[in-house]
Design a protein around this motif. Structure first.
Motif, PDB file in Angstrom:
ATOM      1  N   LEU A 191       0.835  -1.198   0.000  1.00 14.71           N
ATOM      2  CA  LEU A 191       0.000   0.000   0.000  1.00 14.71           C
ATOM      3  C   LEU A 191       0.875   1.256   0.000  1.00 14.71           C
ATOM      4  O   LEU A 191       1.939   1.289   0.608  1.00 14.71           O
ATOM      5  CB  LEU A 191      -0.901   0.020   1.232  1.00 14.71           C
ATOM      6  CG  LEU A 191      -2.078  -0.956   1.253  1.00 14.71           C
ATOM      7  CD1 LEU A 191      -2.824  -0.832   2.578  1.00 14.71           C
ATOM      8  CD2 LEU A 191      -3.016  -0.709   0.096  1.00 14.71           C
ATOM      9  N   ARG A 201      -0.434   3.221  -5.101  1.00 18.56           N
ATOM     10  CA  ARG A 201      -0.955   1.865  -5.243  1.00 18.56           C
ATOM     11  C   ARG A 201      -1.996   1.599  -4.158  1.00 18.56           C
ATOM     12  O   ARG A 201      -1.692   1.656  -2.959  1.00 18.56           O
ATOM     13  CB  ARG A 201       0.177   0.840  -5.145  1.00 18.56           C
ATOM     14  CG  ARG A 201       1.249   1.017  -6.208  1.00 18.56           C
ATOM     15  CD  ARG A 201       2.210  -0.145  -6.266  1.00 18.56           C
ATOM     16  NE  ARG A 201       3.011  -0.303  -5.061  1.00 18.56           N
ATOM     17  CZ  ARG A 201       4.035  -1.156  -4.951  1.00 18.56           C
ATOM     18  NH1 ARG A 201       4.345  -1.920  -5.990  1.00 18.56           N
ATOM     19  NH2 ARG A 201       4.719  -1.240  -3.829  1.00 18.56           N
ATOM     20  N   TYR A 202      -3.224   1.341  -4.590  1.00 14.66           N
ATOM     21  CA  TYR A 202      -4.326   0.972  -3.704  1.00 14.66           C
ATOM     22  C   TYR A 202      -4.565   2.014  -2.614  1.00 14.66           C
ATOM     23  O   TYR A 202      -4.887   1.671  -1.470  1.00 14.66           O
ATOM     24  CB  TYR A 202      -4.068  -0.402  -3.069  1.00 14.66           C
ATOM     25  CG  TYR A 202      -3.865  -1.500  -4.062  1.00 14.66           C
ATOM     26  CD1 TYR A 202      -4.934  -2.036  -4.774  1.00 14.66           C
ATOM     27  CD2 TYR A 202      -2.585  -1.990  -4.319  1.00 14.66           C
ATOM     28  CE1 TYR A 202      -4.742  -3.041  -5.708  1.00 14.66           C
ATOM     29  CE2 TYR A 202      -2.382  -3.006  -5.247  1.00 14.66           C
ATOM     30  CZ  TYR A 202      -3.467  -3.525  -5.936  1.00 14.66           C
ATOM     31  OH  TYR A 202      -3.267  -4.513  -6.858  1.00 14.66           O
ATOM     32  N   THR A 203      -4.434   3.276  -2.947  1.00 13.59           N
ATOM     33  CA  THR A 203      -4.714   4.334  -1.966  1.00 13.59           C
ATOM     34  C   THR A 203      -6.170   4.753  -1.983  1.00 13.59           C
ATOM     35  O   THR A 203      -6.632   5.395  -1.029  1.00 13.59           O
ATOM     36  CB  THR A 203      -3.839   5.556  -2.245  1.00 13.59           C
ATOM     37  OG1 THR A 203      -4.122   6.048  -3.567  1.00 13.59           O
ATOM     38  CG2 THR A 203      -2.358   5.208  -2.144  1.00 13.59           C
ATOM     39  N   PHE A 204      -6.911   4.460  -3.073  1.00 10.52           N
ATOM     40  CA  PHE A 204      -8.334   4.766  -3.192  1.00 10.52           C
ATOM     41  C   PHE A 204      -8.617   6.245  -2.943  1.00 10.52           C
ATOM     42  O   PHE A 204      -9.663   6.623  -2.399  1.00 10.52           O
ATOM     43  CB  PHE A 204      -9.170   3.906  -2.230  1.00 10.52           C
ATOM     44  CG  PHE A 204      -8.975   2.430  -2.427  1.00 10.52           C
ATOM     45  CD1 PHE A 204      -9.562   1.770  -3.507  1.00 10.52           C
ATOM     46  CD2 PHE A 204      -8.179   1.706  -1.558  1.00 10.52           C
ATOM     47  CE1 PHE A 204      -9.369   0.409  -3.690  1.00 10.52           C
ATOM     48  CE2 PHE A 204      -7.983   0.350  -1.738  1.00 10.52           C
ATOM     49  CZ  PHE A 204      -8.583  -0.301  -2.811  1.00 10.52           C
ATOM     50  N   GLY A 205      -7.668   7.077  -3.322  1.00  8.53           N
ATOM     51  CA  GLY A 205      -7.855   8.514  -3.207  1.00  8.53           C
ATOM     52  C   GLY A 205      -7.677   9.082  -1.821  1.00  8.53           C
ATOM     53  O   GLY A 205      -7.869  10.282  -1.610  1.00  8.53           O
ATOM     54  N   VAL A 206      -7.307   8.257  -0.856  1.00  9.19           N
ATOM     55  CA  VAL A 206      -7.097   8.729   0.516  1.00  9.19           C
ATOM     56  C   VAL A 206      -5.641   9.158   0.659  1.00  9.19           C
ATOM     57  O   VAL A 206      -4.724   8.350   0.496  1.00  9.19           O
ATOM     58  CB  VAL A 206      -7.435   7.622   1.542  1.00  9.19           C
ATOM     59  CG1 VAL A 206      -7.219   8.125   2.964  1.00  9.19           C
ATOM     60  CG2 VAL A 206      -8.873   7.145   1.349  1.00  9.19           C
ATOM     61  N   VAL A 209      -3.168   7.317   3.036  1.00  4.32           N
ATOM     62  CA  VAL A 209      -2.729   5.965   2.684  1.00  4.32           C
ATOM     63  C   VAL A 209      -1.478   6.007   1.814  1.00  4.32           C
ATOM     64  O   VAL A 209      -0.738   5.025   1.731  1.00  4.32           O
ATOM     65  CB  VAL A 209      -3.865   5.202   1.976  1.00  4.32           C
ATOM     66  CG1 VAL A 209      -3.481   3.750   1.700  1.00  4.32           C
ATOM     67  CG2 VAL A 209      -5.126   5.227   2.831  1.00  4.32           C
ATOM     68  N   SER A 210      -1.205   7.143   1.160  1.00  7.25           N
ATOM     69  CA  SER A 210      -0.050   7.233   0.270  1.00  7.25           C
ATOM     70  C   SER A 210       1.268   7.010   1.013  1.00  7.25           C
ATOM     71  O   SER A 210       2.266   6.626   0.413  1.00  7.25           O
ATOM     72  CB  SER A 210      -0.023   8.600  -0.430  1.00  7.25           C
ATOM     73  OG  SER A 210       0.096   9.646   0.523  1.00  7.25           O
TER      74      SER A 210
END
Length: 520
Positions: A191, A201-206, A209-210
């Motif tokens: 992540l 990768r797989y941050t879903f725009g949050v 999470v980056s």
């Protein structure tokens, strides 16, 4: 450069002496003392073993420099094991899994009014085996690291990925109970931003999470908070413990005569078992107990308070804890959950253990090994002179102690990155870890996957680059092929051996319960 070459040219004893010259500085002596003291206190809380304790105290270490933080963690590792043995003897409540065996003979001794000599034997056995283990470790760790220097991307890919698969498989439980948590841990490890391309990768725009999942939130939430949640839900009364004086810890002449051979037998068993993956420390104590039941001087007293049945497993416990650090320092592979938390601590300080550690950071390598020797001496002094303090700690009710520990966990998680998102992640992982334990899923593979998964990816991408995209490169190098064959044998062979052993035990038990045929 000349100084570095001189350090690299040193033999094991010269390296250990060099490490002692570093570890005997006032600030590092204080770090070893703090680690041993905090670890012993944490080990006295029933239900909190070395994994939970290491995860809870992990945030305290990243305010120090790397070597100081490692020494605190290492001292705490030893301290927790001694504290768990204390509760095994006094309360018949093992603080952690390896201390279960200590209750077999320690608690009967306590009921006979001989808790003092039992704790004294534990202190001596731990000191003898731990000190011997550190000396042996100084001879073994550096050669193992030097031998691994010849490894390339294919070998490291096989070692890291194969090691993950083996560890996930032999931790116990079903195939899915180990591999599914491993897959979840690998997902957590990727992540955030790609270290090479910078792509999300797989941050879903949050945005939070980056940065990826905080390894401190992961370790403390999955192990520390999840275990505390389990203790709170399954609450119990705090048992009464009597008082002890340090003079009562002195073993009798018969105690020493019955236990001195057990110290060396248990130490040898523990050191060898600690080099193996899986729950090696627990297995070492069980194997030592079995050996003492066959060869101990007072084996006729087993189950009724045999001092050799207490001394051998305690020696094996500390020797295995020492030697289990060799794969971590020399290869970068933690073979237990506690060592995985230590790997987290190293990564927090920007240190990646492995074959290059002894050459790139010899002061840390030898200083840490030397600090283990100092920590053993400190634990001997602490646990002989502070026994009345430990007994007082055991009287503190859980409803006072546990909320304090939880508050310290939250403070440590937030202070690492000053992120409220990390608190939310830790809370979710605590609940997830609680249910994983309840439904017999292994939680260690989650942490191992998140920690070692990025290394697997890095070695895979480096190997592809070196081989121009040829996947056969990973299975054509001789050492890599040998590693993969070993992995296959372990993954496929161990379940078969376990099945055969269970089948044999069932057949023997059936034969024992079958009545003899009637004769005419």
């Amino acid at each position: 450069m000349n100084l570095l070459n001189t350090v690299m040219a040193m033999g094991p004893m010269e390296g250990l002496l060099h490490g002692l010259s570093i570890a005997l500085s006032p600030e590092l002596l204080l770090a070893a003392l703090v680690g041993a003291l905090l670890g012993t206190i944490m080990g006295l809380v029933p239900g909190i073993g070395p994994v939970t304790g290491a995860a809870i105290l992990l945030p305290l270490t990243y305010v120090f420099d790397p070597l100081t933080g490692m020494i605190v963690i290492a001292g705490m590792f030893y301290g927790i094991m001694y504290g768990g043995s204390t509760t095994s003897v006094l309360l018949n409540m093992p603080g952690e899994a390896p201390s279960v065996v200590s209750s077999f003979e320690g608690y009967p001794l306590a009921k006979q009014g001989r808790a003092g000599p039992a704790l004294g034997v534990i202190a001596i056995a731990s000191f003898v085996a731990g000190t011997g283990g550190v000396i042996l470790m100084s001879f073994v760790a550096a050669p193992v690291a030097q031998a691994a220097v010849v490894f390339g991307s294919a070998e490291f890919f096989a070692l890291t990925l194969g090691g993950l698969i083996v560890l996930a498989r032999i931790m116990g439980g079903s195939l899915a109970g180990g591999l599914l948590p491993l897959a979840f841990g690998l997902f957590l490890g990727i992540l955030g931003e790609d270290a090479i391309s910078g792509a999300a990768r797989y941050t879903f725009g949050v945005r939070e999470v980056s940065q990826g999942v905080s390894i401190v939130a992961l370790a403390v939430g999955l192990f520390g908070l999840a275990e505390l949640l389990r203790i709170i839900i399954h609450r119990g009364d705090t048992p009464y413990v009597g008082s002890l004086r340090w003079r009562s810890l002195i073993p009798t002449r018969d105690d020493v005569r019955n236990s001195w051979g057990s110290w060396f037998r248990g130490g040898g068993i523990g050191f060898g078992m600690g080099l193996l993956p899986g729950p090696s420390i627990s297995l070492a104590t069980l194997l030592s107990y079995k050996v003492e039941s066959l060869f101990g001087r007072d084996r006729k007293k087993f189950g009724k308070g045999a001092i050799s049945g207490l001394a051998g497993p305690e020696a094996a416990n500390n020797a295995a804890a020492t030697s289990s650090m060799i794969p971590l320092l020399a290869l970068g592979l933690p073979f237990s959950a506690t060592l995985a938390v230590m790997l987290v601590a190293m990564q927090v300080h920007g240190i990646q253990p492995g074959p290059q550690l002894v050459s790139t950071n010899p002061d840390l390598f030898w200083g840490l090994i030397a600090s283990l020797l100092i920590g053993n001496i400190m634990l001997l002094v602490l646990n002989v002179n502070f026994i009345r303090l430990w007994v007082a700690m055991l009287r503190v009710p859980n409803w006072i102690l546990l909320p304090t520990v939880v508050a310290l966990c939250w403070a440590g998680i937030y202070a690492f990155r000053l992120s409220w998102f990390d608190l939310a992640v830790a809370a979710v992982l605590a609940i997830l870890g609680f249910f994983m334990i309840r439904y017999n899923f292994q939680i260690v593979p989650v942490l191992l996957g998140a920690l070692i998964g990025p290394l697997v990816e890095r070695h895979f991408r480096q190997g592809l680059t070196a081989a121009n995209g040829d996947l056969t490169y990973f299975f054509s190098q001789p050492i890599a092929v040998g590693i993969w064959i070993t992995v296959a044998v372990l993954v496929l062979g161990l379940p078969i051996m376990r099945w055969l052993m269970i089948r044999r035990e069932n057949s023997e038990s059936s034969a024992a319960t079958t009545p003899p045929a009637a004769t005419s």
